[in-house]
Design a protein around this motif. Structure first.
Motif, PDB file in Angstrom:
ATOM      1  N   GLU A 140     -24.979  23.950  19.936  1.00  0.00           N
ATOM      2  CA  GLU A 140     -25.346  22.591  20.114  1.00  0.00           C
ATOM      3  C   GLU A 140     -24.155  22.109  20.940  1.00  0.00           C
ATOM      4  O   GLU A 140     -23.084  22.522  20.963  1.00  0.00           O
ATOM      5  CB  GLU A 140     -25.385  21.797  18.649  1.00  0.00           C
ATOM      6  CG  GLU A 140     -26.440  22.210  17.657  1.00  0.00           C
ATOM      7  CD  GLU A 140     -26.368  21.782  16.430  1.00  0.00           C
ATOM      8  OE1 GLU A 140     -25.003  21.600  15.919  1.00  0.00           O
ATOM      9  OE2 GLU A 140     -27.323  21.509  15.570  1.00  0.00           O
ATOM     10  N   ASP A 141     -24.258  21.002  21.561  1.00  0.00           N
ATOM     11  CA  ASP A 141     -23.215  20.162  22.271  1.00  0.00           C
ATOM     12  C   ASP A 141     -22.503  21.124  23.359  1.00  0.00           C
ATOM     13  O   ASP A 141     -21.391  21.016  23.396  1.00  0.00           O
ATOM     14  CB  ASP A 141     -22.174  19.595  21.251  1.00  0.00           C
ATOM     15  CG  ASP A 141     -22.887  18.466  20.175  1.00  0.00           C
ATOM     16  OD1 ASP A 141     -23.776  17.664  20.644  1.00  0.00           O
ATOM     17  OD2 ASP A 141     -22.313  18.635  19.298  1.00  0.00           O
ATOM     18  N   VAL A 142     -23.268  21.884  24.053  1.00  0.00           N
ATOM     19  CA  VAL A 142     -22.833  22.707  25.030  1.00  0.00           C
ATOM     20  C   VAL A 142     -22.238  21.934  26.174  1.00  0.00           C
ATOM     21  O   VAL A 142     -22.884  21.134  26.890  1.00  0.00           O
ATOM     22  CB  VAL A 142     -23.557  23.664  25.393  1.00  0.00           C
ATOM     23  CG1 VAL A 142     -23.135  24.695  26.546  1.00  0.00           C
ATOM     24  CG2 VAL A 142     -24.488  24.645  24.246  1.00  0.00           C
ATOM     25  N   ALA A 143     -20.987  22.394  26.332  1.00  0.00           N
ATOM     26  CA  ALA A 143     -20.118  21.499  27.726  1.00  0.00           C
ATOM     27  C   ALA A 143     -19.514  22.798  28.471  1.00  0.00           C
ATOM     28  O   ALA A 143     -18.783  23.708  27.900  1.00  0.00           O
ATOM     29  CB  ALA A 143     -19.234  20.650  27.205  1.00  0.00           C
ATOM     30  N   VAL A 144     -19.219  22.305  29.653  1.00  0.00           N
ATOM     31  CA  VAL A 144     -18.472  23.390  30.412  1.00  0.00           C
ATOM     32  C   VAL A 144     -17.267  22.724  31.142  1.00  0.00           C
ATOM     33  O   VAL A 144     -17.385  21.703  31.500  1.00  0.00           O
ATOM     34  CB  VAL A 144     -19.591  23.766  31.728  1.00  0.00           C
ATOM     35  CG1 VAL A 144     -18.886  24.699  32.762  1.00  0.00           C
ATOM     36  CG2 VAL A 144     -20.866  24.539  31.248  1.00  0.00           C
ATOM     37  N   HIS A 145     -16.041  23.613  31.215  1.00  0.00           N
ATOM     38  CA  HIS A 145     -15.045  22.799  31.360  1.00  0.00           C
ATOM     39  C   HIS A 145     -14.097  23.714  32.240  1.00  0.00           C
ATOM     40  O   HIS A 145     -14.429  24.896  32.312  1.00  0.00           O
ATOM     41  CB  HIS A 145     -13.881  22.709  30.218  1.00  0.00           C
ATOM     42  CG  HIS A 145     -14.722  22.150  28.909  1.00  0.00           C
ATOM     43  ND1 HIS A 145     -14.732  20.838  28.631  1.00  0.00           N
ATOM     44  CD2 HIS A 145     -15.522  22.617  27.959  1.00  0.00           C
ATOM     45  CE1 HIS A 145     -15.335  20.497  27.650  1.00  0.00           C
ATOM     46  NE2 HIS A 145     -15.986  21.489  26.968  1.00  0.00           N
ATOM     47  N   ALA A 146     -13.179  22.960  32.935  1.00  0.00           N
ATOM     48  CA  ALA A 146     -12.141  23.414  33.796  1.00  0.00           C
ATOM     49  C   ALA A 146     -12.781  24.546  35.007  1.00  0.00           C
ATOM     50  O   ALA A 146     -12.151  25.530  35.190  1.00  0.00           O
ATOM     51  CB  ALA A 146     -11.184  24.386  33.063  1.00  0.00           C
ATOM     52  N   ILE A 147     -13.826  24.258  35.505  1.00  0.00           N
ATOM     53  CA  ILE A 147     -14.376  24.987  36.524  1.00  0.00           C
ATOM     54  C   ILE A 147     -13.729  25.136  37.853  1.00  0.00           C
ATOM     55  O   ILE A 147     -13.865  26.092  38.566  1.00  0.00           O
ATOM     56  CB  ILE A 147     -15.944  24.433  36.861  1.00  0.00           C
ATOM     57  CG1 ILE A 147     -15.940  23.008  37.421  1.00  0.00           C
ATOM     58  CG2 ILE A 147     -16.670  24.744  35.576  1.00  0.00           C
ATOM     59  CD1 ILE A 147     -17.411  22.812  37.995  1.00  0.00           C
ATOM     60  N   CYS A 184     -27.540  28.739  33.724  1.00  0.00           N
ATOM     61  CA  CYS A 184     -29.077  29.044  33.901  1.00  0.00           C
ATOM     62  C   CYS A 184     -29.668  28.183  32.942  1.00  0.00           C
ATOM     63  O   CYS A 184     -30.730  28.703  32.294  1.00  0.00           O
ATOM     64  CB  CYS A 184     -28.997  30.472  33.557  1.00  0.00           C
ATOM     65  SG  CYS A 184     -28.340  31.722  34.714  1.00  0.00           S
ATOM     66  N   ASP A 185     -29.163  26.898  32.875  1.00  0.00           N
ATOM     67  CA  ASP A 185     -29.678  25.836  31.618  1.00  0.00           C
ATOM     68  C   ASP A 185     -30.638  25.013  32.160  1.00  0.00           C
ATOM     69  O   ASP A 185     -30.905  23.882  31.339  1.00  0.00           O
ATOM     70  CB  ASP A 185     -28.672  25.363  31.142  1.00  0.00           C
ATOM     71  CG  ASP A 185     -27.440  24.869  32.209  1.00  0.00           C
ATOM     72  OD1 ASP A 185     -27.543  25.015  33.310  1.00  0.00           O
ATOM     73  OD2 ASP A 185     -26.581  24.210  31.513  1.00  0.00           O
ATOM     74  N   GLY A 231     -29.815  20.652  31.799  1.00  0.00           N
ATOM     75  CA  GLY A 231     -28.553  21.364  31.235  1.00  0.00           C
ATOM     76  C   GLY A 231     -27.203  20.906  31.764  1.00  0.00           C
ATOM     77  O   GLY A 231     -27.069  20.069  32.660  1.00  0.00           O
ATOM     78  N   PRO A 232     -26.237  21.107  30.901  1.00  0.00           N
ATOM     79  CA  PRO A 232     -25.079  20.360  31.262  1.00  0.00           C
ATOM     80  C   PRO A 232     -24.097  21.200  32.503  1.00  0.00           C
ATOM     81  O   PRO A 232     -23.262  20.490  32.863  1.00  0.00           O
ATOM     82  CB  PRO A 232     -24.317  20.737  29.561  1.00  0.00           C
ATOM     83  CG  PRO A 232     -24.744  22.211  29.455  1.00  0.00           C
ATOM     84  CD  PRO A 232     -26.290  22.172  29.588  1.00  0.00           C
ATOM     85  N   SER A 233     -24.683  22.423  32.794  1.00  0.00           N
ATOM     86  CA  SER A 233     -23.783  23.119  33.892  1.00  0.00           C
ATOM     87  C   SER A 233     -23.903  22.433  35.162  1.00  0.00           C
ATOM     88  O   SER A 233     -22.782  22.175  35.721  1.00  0.00           O
ATOM     89  CB  SER A 233     -24.299  24.327  34.169  1.00  0.00           C
ATOM     90  OG  SER A 233     -24.263  25.297  33.026  1.00  0.00           O
ATOM     91  N   ARG A 234     -24.870  21.872  35.755  1.00  0.00           N
ATOM     92  CA  ARG A 234     -24.671  21.169  37.199  1.00  0.00           C
ATOM     93  C   ARG A 234     -23.995  19.984  37.020  1.00  0.00           C
ATOM     94  O   ARG A 234     -23.347  19.327  37.796  1.00  0.00           O
ATOM     95  CB  ARG A 234     -26.162  20.879  37.525  1.00  0.00           C
ATOM     96  CG  ARG A 234     -26.182  20.416  38.962  1.00  0.00           C
ATOM     97  CD  ARG A 234     -27.568  20.009  39.317  1.00  0.00           C
ATOM     98  NE  ARG A 234     -28.337  18.974  38.642  1.00  0.00           N
ATOM     99  CZ  ARG A 234     -29.291  19.299  37.593  1.00  0.00           C
ATOM    100  NH1 ARG A 234     -29.661  20.228  37.367  1.00  0.00           N
ATOM    101  NH2 ARG A 234     -29.746  18.016  37.058  1.00  0.00           N
ATOM    102  N   LYS A 235     -23.860  19.307  35.706  1.00  0.00           N
ATOM    103  CA  LYS A 235     -23.151  18.010  35.677  1.00  0.00           C
ATOM    104  C   LYS A 235     -21.832  18.201  35.569  1.00  0.00           C
ATOM    105  O   LYS A 235     -21.031  17.314  35.856  1.00  0.00           O
ATOM    106  CB  LYS A 235     -23.414  17.544  34.295  1.00  0.00           C
ATOM    107  CG  LYS A 235     -25.040  16.869  34.178  1.00  0.00           C
ATOM    108  CD  LYS A 235     -25.581  16.493  33.130  1.00  0.00           C
ATOM    109  CE  LYS A 235     -27.060  16.371  32.960  1.00  0.00           C
ATOM    110  NZ  LYS A 235     -27.619  16.130  31.613  1.00  0.00           N
ATOM    111  N   ALA A 236     -21.342  19.358  35.384  1.00  0.00           N
ATOM    112  CA  ALA A 236     -19.748  19.823  35.318  1.00  0.00           C
ATOM    113  C   ALA A 236     -19.550  19.770  37.013  1.00  0.00           C
ATOM    114  O   ALA A 236     -18.166  19.634  37.029  1.00  0.00           O
ATOM    115  CB  ALA A 236     -19.391  21.152  34.752  1.00  0.00           C
ATOM    116  N   LEU A 260     -24.514  28.439  39.704  1.00  0.00           N
ATOM    117  CA  LEU A 260     -25.761  27.711  39.251  1.00  0.00           C
ATOM    118  C   LEU A 260     -26.771  28.804  39.663  1.00  0.00           C
ATOM    119  O   LEU A 260     -27.039  29.405  40.768  1.00  0.00           O
ATOM    120  CB  LEU A 260     -26.076  26.523  39.795  1.00  0.00           C
ATOM    121  CG  LEU A 260     -24.910  25.411  39.421  1.00  0.00           C
ATOM    122  CD1 LEU A 260     -25.474  23.920  39.950  1.00  0.00           C
ATOM    123  CD2 LEU A 260     -24.878  25.278  38.006  1.00  0.00           C
ATOM    124  N   CYS A 261     -27.831  29.072  38.705  1.00  0.00           N
ATOM    125  CA  CYS A 261     -29.172  29.856  39.163  1.00  0.00           C
ATOM    126  C   CYS A 261     -30.327  29.235  38.504  1.00  0.00           C
ATOM    127  O   CYS A 261     -30.211  28.316  37.604  1.00  0.00           O
ATOM    128  CB  CYS A 261     -29.071  31.020  38.402  1.00  0.00           C
ATOM    129  SG  CYS A 261     -27.902  32.332  39.125  1.00  0.00           S
TER     130      CYS A 261
END
Length: 389
Positions: A124-131, A157-158, A162-167, A282-283
């Motif tokens: 839950e609440d997955v977030a990506v940081h410090a990319i 791959c979400d 998903g949250p990845s692109r938003k990072a 991103l994939c």
């Protein structure tokens, strides 16, 4: 927790990438928001290009695909008066395989433990940081506890939401989008297909597609306005509409039966650039969406993963950072070609609300040209079977 590559999303893209990296001895962990049952419940595409089949073969996971997949040597375009067969095998020397995305996902899931691929479901609440650093990390909540997964790279791959692109910061991004004024109403039923090959139909009442998942399971679609609701479409109404749009020959071979699943999927073309920023790659649907016309979604995810695994392996094996830097350009070159094909086939086979007599005349002229031109059929066949990676 620490790993070399953190993968967000356990759909086919994330699982493919995890398997490919583990096969090279690279540590990775997959984090997935949903449960395994939910992931498997998602009904998606079923036409596999050579790139996707090749990944399954490379991973040694193709036994069930070979046993149950349907090898397709061609497909058909219908315009209400005729069936234009595109001889994919004859024109390209290649074939596609009908094997549901759900089955691909199941095969990858079942093989994950033996590969040593950890998949954390229900995060839950997955977030990506410090990319933008060399030490990105993913935070989430799992089994009631807050977790942090440190990595050298994160691969999103979400999916589209998903949250990845938003990072990726807005200052570094460009988005390209075309939203279509209709959706595909799909029905899945345990009935034999009406034709041994797919039929894409352009009828005055709208688009229709006859496809299959096996010799005993069929998938049909019609396009409907986005204002339509699936509950207003009984099985009988859908079968009646399909019989009209597909034409009398296909209708004569159509077996009706109760639906297993019905849904309306909106159509869009979407590309996000770049597909890499800093330590985030991103994939798949996280970076691009194609309309399902042409069956490119899963196959584009497979080619993305092929390029990403190649780049990450080069980095961890040889310290080749240029391979990672070049990932986005390499992947996007194929993405845009597939977007072009999906867009053009969608434009050819659908009646758009804003189109008038001129646009319809252009569709007729194009279909006439395709019917009489080996060169035009070859171009379609090359794109349908999948461009080289």
């Amino acid at each position: 927790m620490k790993t070399q590559v953190a993968i967000v999303g356990a759909g086919p893209a994330g699982l493919f990438l995890g398997h490919l990296l583990r096969a090279e001895g690279i540590d990775c962990v997959v984090v997935e928001r949903q449960t395994p049952d939910y992931v498997l419940s998602r009904i998606r595409a079923g036409v596999l290009e050579q790139v996707t089949v090749g990944l399954m073969e490379r991973l040694g996971l193709d036994a069930r695909l070979k046993a149950e997949g349907l090898v397709e040597e061609g497909f058909n375009l219908a315009d209400g008066e005729r069936l234009i067969r595109i001889d994919v095998a004859g024109l390209t020397g290649k074939t596609v395989v009908v094997y549901g995305q759900t089955e691909i996902t199941r095969d990858l899931m079942d093989a994950a433990p033996a590969r040593g691929l950890p998949v954390l479901y229900g995060a839950e609440d997955v977030a990506v940081h410090a990319i933008e650093s060399d030490a990105p990390f993913v935070t989430f909540r799992h089994d009631g506890a807050d977790q942090r997964l440190d990595a050298r790279f994160v691969v999103g791959c979400d999916g589209f939401h998903g949250p990845s692109r938003k990072a990726i910061p807005a200052r570094a991004a460009r988005e390209f989008e075309r939203v279509y004024p209709f959706g595909w109403l799909g029905i899945l039923a345990d009935v034999p297909p009406c034709n041994p090959e797919l039929i894409y139909a352009n009828h005055e009442r709208g688009f229709a597609l006859a496809s299959m998942r096996s010799h005993t399971r069929s998938r049909y679609y019609i396009d409907v306005p986005l204002t339509e609701k699936v509950e207003d479409w009984s099985d009988e109404r859908i079968w009646d509409e399909l019989a009209i749009r597909l034409g009398p020959d296909a209708a004569a071979g159509m077996t009706r039966g109760p639906s297993i699943e019905k849904s309306i999927a909106p159509l869009r073309s979407y590309v996000f650039e770049p597909m890499r920023h800093g330590s985030l790659l991103l994939c798949g649907d996280a970076a691009h969406i194609v309309p399902p016309t042409g069956a490119k979604g899963l196959n584009l995810a497979a080619s993305d993963v092929h390029y990403a695994a190649e780049a990450l392996t080069a980095f961890f094996r040889r310290g080749d950072n240029d391979a990672v830097i070049g990932y986005s350009a390499k992947a996007l070159a194929r993405v845009w070609k597939s977007e072009r094909f999906s867009w053009s086939l969608t434009k050819l086979m659908h009646r758009f609300p804003e189109d008038g007599p001129f646009e319809r005349a252009m569709q007729v002229a194009e279909l006439d040209y395709i019917a009489s031109s080996v060169a035009a059929q070859t171009t379609i066949a090359e794109n349908y079977v999948g461009l080289p990676v």
